[in-house]
Design a protein around this motif. Sequence first.
Motif, PDB file in Angstrom:
ATOM      1  N   VAL A 295      -4.391  -6.454  -2.222  1.00 12.97           N
ATOM      2  CA  VAL A 295      -3.768  -6.456  -3.536  1.00 12.97           C
ATOM      3  C   VAL A 295      -3.905  -5.051  -4.122  1.00 12.97           C
ATOM      4  CG1 VAL A 295      -3.790  -7.418  -5.860  1.00 12.97           C
ATOM      5  CG2 VAL A 295      -4.305  -8.881  -3.891  1.00 12.97           C
ATOM      6  N   ARG A 296      -2.778  -4.460  -4.485  1.00 16.35           N
ATOM      7  CA  ARG A 296      -2.766  -3.102  -5.028  1.00 16.35           C
ATOM      8  C   ARG A 296      -2.328  -3.122  -6.483  1.00 16.35           C
ATOM      9  NH1 ARG A 296      -5.395  -2.842  -1.361  1.00 16.35           N
ATOM     10  NH2 ARG A 296      -5.150  -1.763   0.632  1.00 16.35           N
ATOM     11  N   LEU A 297      -3.049  -2.378  -7.304  1.00 21.84           N
ATOM     12  CA  LEU A 297      -2.685  -2.259  -8.699  1.00 21.84           C
ATOM     13  C   LEU A 297      -1.553  -1.255  -8.857  1.00 21.84           C
ATOM     14  CD1 LEU A 297      -6.261  -2.073 -10.250  1.00 21.84           C
ATOM     15  CD2 LEU A 297      -4.746  -4.068 -10.143  1.00 21.84           C
ATOM     16  N   PRO A 298      -0.695  -1.411  -9.884  1.00 24.33           N
ATOM     17  CA  PRO A 298       0.346  -0.412 -10.124  1.00 24.33           C
ATOM     18  C   PRO A 298      -0.283   0.964 -10.335  1.00 24.33           C
ATOM     19  CG  PRO A 298       0.747  -2.394 -11.404  1.00 24.33           C
ATOM     20  CD  PRO A 298      -0.612  -2.559 -10.800  1.00 24.33           C
ATOM     21  N   LEU A 299       0.428   1.983  -9.934  1.00 20.63           N
ATOM     22  CA  LEU A 299      -0.111   3.346 -10.030  1.00 20.63           C
ATOM     23  C   LEU A 299      -0.429   3.750 -11.451  1.00 20.63           C
ATOM     24  CD1 LEU A 299       2.195   5.179  -7.465  1.00 20.63           C
ATOM     25  CD2 LEU A 299      -0.141   4.362  -7.118  1.00 20.63           C
ATOM     26  N   SER A 300       0.261   3.147 -12.403  1.00 25.02           N
ATOM     27  CA  SER A 300       0.053   3.522 -13.809  1.00 25.02           C
ATOM     28  C   SER A 300      -1.095   2.776 -14.456  1.00 25.02           C
ATOM     29  CB  SER A 300       1.330   3.243 -14.624  1.00 25.02           C
ATOM     30  OG  SER A 300       1.680   1.865 -14.532  1.00 25.02           O
ATOM     31  N   SER A 301      -1.731   1.837 -13.724  1.00 24.08           N
ATOM     32  CA  SER A 301      -2.814   1.039 -14.351  1.00 24.08           C
ATOM     33  C   SER A 301      -4.065   1.867 -14.543  1.00 24.08           C
ATOM     34  CB  SER A 301      -3.134  -0.151 -13.453  1.00 24.08           C
ATOM     35  OG  SER A 301      -3.676   0.262 -12.222  1.00 24.08           O
TER      36      SER A 301
END
Length: 301
Positions: A295-301
């Motif tokens: 699971v990857r978080l959005p780059l802007s998080s």
Amino acid sequence: MTTDVFVEHRSALTGVAYRVLGTASDAEDVVQEAWLRWSKVDHATVDDPRAYLVTVVSRIAVDRLRSARARRESYVGEWLPEPVSTAPDGSERAEMADSVEFALLVVLETLSPLERAVFVLREAFQFPYAEIARIIGREEAATRQLARRARDHVEERRPRFEADRAARRRITERFLAACLEGDLEGITGLLAEDATLVGDGGGRAKAPLRTLHGMAKVGRFLASITNESNTRRFLDSLGLDSLDGMWAGITEINGGPAAVIAAGGQVLTVVVLEVVDDRVQDVYMIANPEKMSRVRLPLSS
């Protein structure tokens, strides 16, 4: 040449293994084992590399699923599939482009290993029955029977009037906001009367040990998890001191919208909703930290 051929088919092989097993980590292990076998085989004897590799992966995955089912009998609480990011900025996008929806993976868990493999090869990858029969080592007539039984089983358990992607995202956003605020009325207003919640903490994070049934029970549980004492216990179960750097938002999991909560760059919980007639029918809450690696978080998080 040996490597190039394998790389060419790796995405499809990963898709087959993941669909059969429901865990990305096990799927990677299966594909790696297939690579070791491929690297040792006399390629002059292989007329169709794709068919050969799919056969190897399918058989390894079925064997592994059989042993995994036995191990899951001692799993703490309910067992859910491992979520996989499919957002455009996720590193898994290309490899898992053909990933299935999370709710369907849950239904596939109710099939036998052979039924599941046949369903995946036929419905997801459109393999001819004759080829599937060869892959699983059964007669074609028996393979068709397995496919029909699996398809009927899946159709019986899938809702007939699922919401479209835009509606699912809209409702998931409202659902997440209500949960974060502990808004019981807001949560129950989104739930179907006979809603269920299945949680998977694996004994390592806070989650119901058994499926919750009914709007009232599901709503009360979701509204309670954000109160101070429950949040503290949840953090303790993960070895975290605080929710510094907390992020909560919507991202794409298994090809659909899902709510994700993270702290300090660590994914804590993934929540996938099954939405029918603009109401949340099923809530799948994955909190086991061992299932968060893809699971990857959005780059802007």
